[in-house]
Design a protein around this motif. Structure first.
Motif, mmCIF file in Angstrom:
data_model
loop_
_atom_site.group_PDB
_atom_site.id
_atom_site.type_symbol
_atom_site.label_atom_id
_atom_site.label_comp_id
_atom_site.label_asym_id
_atom_site.label_seq_id
_atom_site.Cartn_x
_atom_site.Cartn_y
_atom_site.Cartn_z
ATOM 1 N N ARG A 39 -38.573 0.819 -15.830
ATOM 2 C CA ARG A 39 -36.718 1.414 -16.620
ATOM 3 C C ARG A 39 -36.688 2.186 -15.992
ATOM 4 O O ARG A 39 -35.328 2.781 -15.699
ATOM 5 C CB ARG A 39 -37.888 1.199 -17.971
ATOM 6 N N SER A 40 -37.422 3.594 -15.203
ATOM 7 C CA SER A 40 -36.955 4.063 -14.873
ATOM 8 C C SER A 40 -36.209 4.665 -14.292
ATOM 9 O O SER A 40 -35.306 5.366 -13.576
ATOM 10 C CB SER A 40 -39.030 5.198 -14.631
ATOM 11 N N ILE A 41 -36.958 3.656 -13.103
ATOM 12 C CA ILE A 41 -35.620 3.157 -11.373
ATOM 13 C C ILE A 41 -34.452 3.237 -11.794
ATOM 14 O O ILE A 41 -33.676 3.339 -11.714
ATOM 15 C CB ILE A 41 -36.671 2.119 -10.811
ATOM 16 N N PHE A 42 -34.159 2.141 -12.732
ATOM 17 C CA PHE A 42 -32.954 1.588 -13.477
ATOM 18 C C PHE A 42 -32.274 3.255 -13.745
ATOM 19 O O PHE A 42 -30.772 3.078 -14.022
ATOM 20 C CB PHE A 42 -32.762 0.904 -14.274
ATOM 21 N N GLU A 43 -32.601 4.017 -14.845
ATOM 22 C CA GLU A 43 -32.229 4.548 -14.933
ATOM 23 C C GLU A 43 -32.609 5.770 -14.745
ATOM 24 O O GLU A 43 -30.224 6.361 -13.885
ATOM 25 C CB GLU A 43 -33.068 5.352 -15.938
ATOM 26 N N LEU A 44 -33.109 6.380 -13.044
ATOM 27 C CA LEU A 44 -32.207 6.973 -11.743
ATOM 28 C C LEU A 44 -31.259 6.735 -11.209
ATOM 29 O O LEU A 44 -30.268 7.071 -11.191
ATOM 30 C CB LEU A 44 -33.649 7.293 -11.141
ATOM 31 N N ARG A 45 -31.221 5.125 -11.146
ATOM 32 C CA ARG A 45 -30.063 4.967 -10.316
ATOM 33 C C ARG A 45 -29.209 5.002 -11.097
ATOM 34 O O ARG A 45 -27.707 5.339 -10.329
ATOM 35 C CB ARG A 45 -30.194 3.256 -10.349
ATOM 36 N N ARG A 46 -28.940 4.894 -12.527
ATOM 37 C CA ARG A 46 -27.637 4.333 -13.396
ATOM 38 C C ARG A 46 -27.237 5.975 -12.984
ATOM 39 O O ARG A 46 -25.933 6.391 -12.696
ATOM 40 C CB ARG A 46 -27.983 4.460 -14.894
ATOM 41 N N ARG A 47 -28.093 7.470 -13.439
ATOM 42 C CA ARG A 47 -27.892 8.140 -12.900
ATOM 43 C C ARG A 47 -26.906 8.782 -11.335
ATOM 44 O O ARG A 47 -26.313 9.731 -11.672
ATOM 45 C CB ARG A 47 -29.143 9.872 -13.208
ATOM 46 N N SER A 48 -28.154 8.413 -10.987
ATOM 47 C CA SER A 48 -27.226 8.576 -9.393
ATOM 48 C C SER A 48 -26.070 7.548 -9.832
ATOM 49 O O SER A 48 -25.485 8.880 -8.796
ATOM 50 C CB SER A 48 -28.444 7.700 -8.454
ATOM 51 N N THR A 49 -25.464 7.035 -9.791
ATOM 52 C CA THR A 49 -24.431 6.602 -9.885
ATOM 53 C C THR A 49 -23.282 7.298 -10.409
ATOM 54 O O THR A 49 -22.092 7.687 -9.737
ATOM 55 C CB THR A 49 -24.689 4.696 -10.038
ATOM 56 N N ALA A 50 -23.275 7.438 -12.280
ATOM 57 C CA ALA A 50 -22.599 8.107 -12.846
ATOM 58 C C ALA A 50 -22.322 9.906 -12.253
ATOM 59 O O ALA A 50 -21.364 9.638 -12.186
ATOM 60 C CB ALA A 50 -23.482 8.922 -13.515
ATOM 61 N N ARG A 51 -23.369 10.682 -11.176
ATOM 62 C CA ARG A 51 -23.510 11.453 -10.184
ATOM 63 C C ARG A 51 -22.197 11.718 -9.334
ATOM 64 O O ARG A 51 -21.019 12.032 -8.960
ATOM 65 C CB ARG A 51 -24.438 12.274 -9.831
ATOM 66 N N VAL A 52 -22.681 10.286 -8.793
ATOM 67 C CA VAL A 52 -21.521 9.702 -7.830
ATOM 68 C C VAL A 52 -20.239 9.821 -8.280
ATOM 69 O O VAL A 52 -18.849 9.944 -7.913
ATOM 70 C CB VAL A 52 -21.903 8.635 -6.717
ATOM 71 N N ALA A 53 -20.209 9.114 -9.070
ATOM 72 C CA ALA A 53 -18.533 8.788 -9.790
ATOM 73 C C ALA A 53 -18.461 10.028 -10.198
ATOM 74 O O ALA A 53 -17.427 9.738 -9.881
ATOM 75 C CB ALA A 53 -18.716 7.176 -10.382
ATOM 76 N N PHE A 54 -18.689 10.531 -10.834
ATOM 77 C CA PHE A 54 -18.195 12.465 -11.172
ATOM 78 C C PHE A 54 -17.759 13.008 -10.319
ATOM 79 O O PHE A 54 -16.812 13.621 -10.236
ATOM 80 C CB PHE A 54 -19.195 13.032 -12.259
ATOM 81 N N GLU A 55 -18.401 12.708 -9.140
ATOM 82 C CA GLU A 55 -18.116 13.619 -8.044
ATOM 83 C C GLU A 55 -16.754 13.126 -6.831
ATOM 84 O O GLU A 55 -16.109 13.531 -6.671
ATOM 85 C CB GLU A 55 -19.930 13.931 -6.884
#
Length: 342
Positions: A177-193
């Protein structure tokens, strides 16, 4: 965890979608049928033995190929029943006591399924299937005179792998769950950037275009002498084009821009409006731009208003023309002309 459309599936973490995983499933299937074929000593009717092999093989395929985390109930319940069913099929035809310990091979293959079920998030169902399997085994041993001790020993031997997989599941799954949450945040950050970079690129593009179009006239205005009538007209046309780029982004096209600029030079009042707020498909945009440009080229005086309608309307766009007579051209969502209303 729930069945997540974004692919948050624990199978990704443990490689259950890899070629190696499917190779292991193939090896498991081969093992089941090999055990079935090589343990027919004393068996009069081999059909149930091979049916048990087919059941176990189906369970392995379902556990590996089924999407969703945890494993959907419609699959978890049948798979949990494979252990007692396969053992019941085999025990119904093998001799008692067995001619070899390998004849009880379904005990090991069913436990293998239950260990994977634990990882797939259905540990309680795995244990229920294991307990049911142990119950069937105990009943068979007692009813055939092999004794309670022999039935219990089968269950005790197969408990260790399931305990290990249960411990593994209860430690891995919270971590996943932690790994998937980190991946989701990373994806959101990349999309925002990426979105921020796109905004900056668009701003730079607009600045370059503004510099190219407006700077010469602005410098001419500052440095003098006074603007001529032609230069005043050029400023007026430029101002209108800049306004179009803000109010009708989807209609800013070289073909239409040239037609609109020429028409304004003839004294036609052309207004472009974009109320859609959604991008058009390239083919639709080309058809719309070509048609409106052709109509504007034929207008010598008066006014024309081209408007992209909000999404969800029955029409894509309208073109209202007042040039001696007033009429409206309506466009379908594929860019074709619907009708001309006078």
């Amino acid at each position: 965890m729930t069945d997540d459309p974004e692919g948050q599936d624990i199978r990704d973490l443990i490689g259950m979608r890899s070629r190696f995983a499917f190779a292991l499933v193939a090896l498991y299937v081969l093992t089941c049928f090999t055990c079935a074929a090589s343990t027919l000593s004393g068996v009069v009717h081999p059909g149930p033995v091979f049916a048990a092999a087919a059941l176990c093989s189906t369970g392995a395929i379902v556990l590996t190929a089924t999407a969703g985390d945890p494993l959907p109930l419609r699959y978890a319940i049948p798979v949990s029943a494979i252990g007692p069913l396969s053992c019941g099929l085999v025990f119904s035809v093998i001799p008692a006591p067995p001619s070899s310990t390998l004849q009880t091979w379904t005990l090991g293959t069913s436990v293998a399924l239950y260990t994977v079920m634990c990882v797939r998030g259905r540990t309680p169902f795995a244990w229920m299937g294991f307990v049911a399997t142990a119950g069937v085994t105990l009943w068979w041993c007692v009813s055939t005179g092999q004794g309670v001790g022999r039935g219990i020993s089968h269950g005790v031997v197969n408990t260790a792998p399931l305990l290990m997989s249960s411990f593994f599941a209860y430690t891995l799954r919270p971590l996943s769950r932690s790994i998937f949450e980190l991946r989701r945040r990373s994806t959101a950050r990349v999309a925002f950037e990426a979105a921020a970079a796109a905004v900056l690129d668009e701003r730079d593009s607009q600045l370059e275009r503004l510099d190219e179009m407006a700077r010469p006239l602005l410098e001419r205005t500052v440095n003098g002498p006074d603007l001529s009538a032609e230069e005043v007209l050029a400023c007026t046309l430029l101002e209108a084009e800049l306004r179009d780029s803000l109010r009708a982004r989807a209609l800013v096209d070289p073909r239409l821009r040239q037609s609109v600029r020429t028409a304004r030079g003839r004294g036609v009042n052309v207004v472009l409006l974009d109320d859609r707020a959604e991008d058009l498909a390239p083919g639709v945009r080309d058809a719309l731009v070509t048609s409106t440009a052709e109509h504007i080229d034929r207008i010598d005086h008066g006014s024309a208003t081209i408007r992209l309608l909000p999404a969800g309307r029955p029409l894509l766009a309208t073109m209202l023309v007042d040039a001696g007579e007033t009429y409206r051209i309506e466009y379908e969502h594929d860019g074709s002309i619907a009708e001309a209303a006078h």
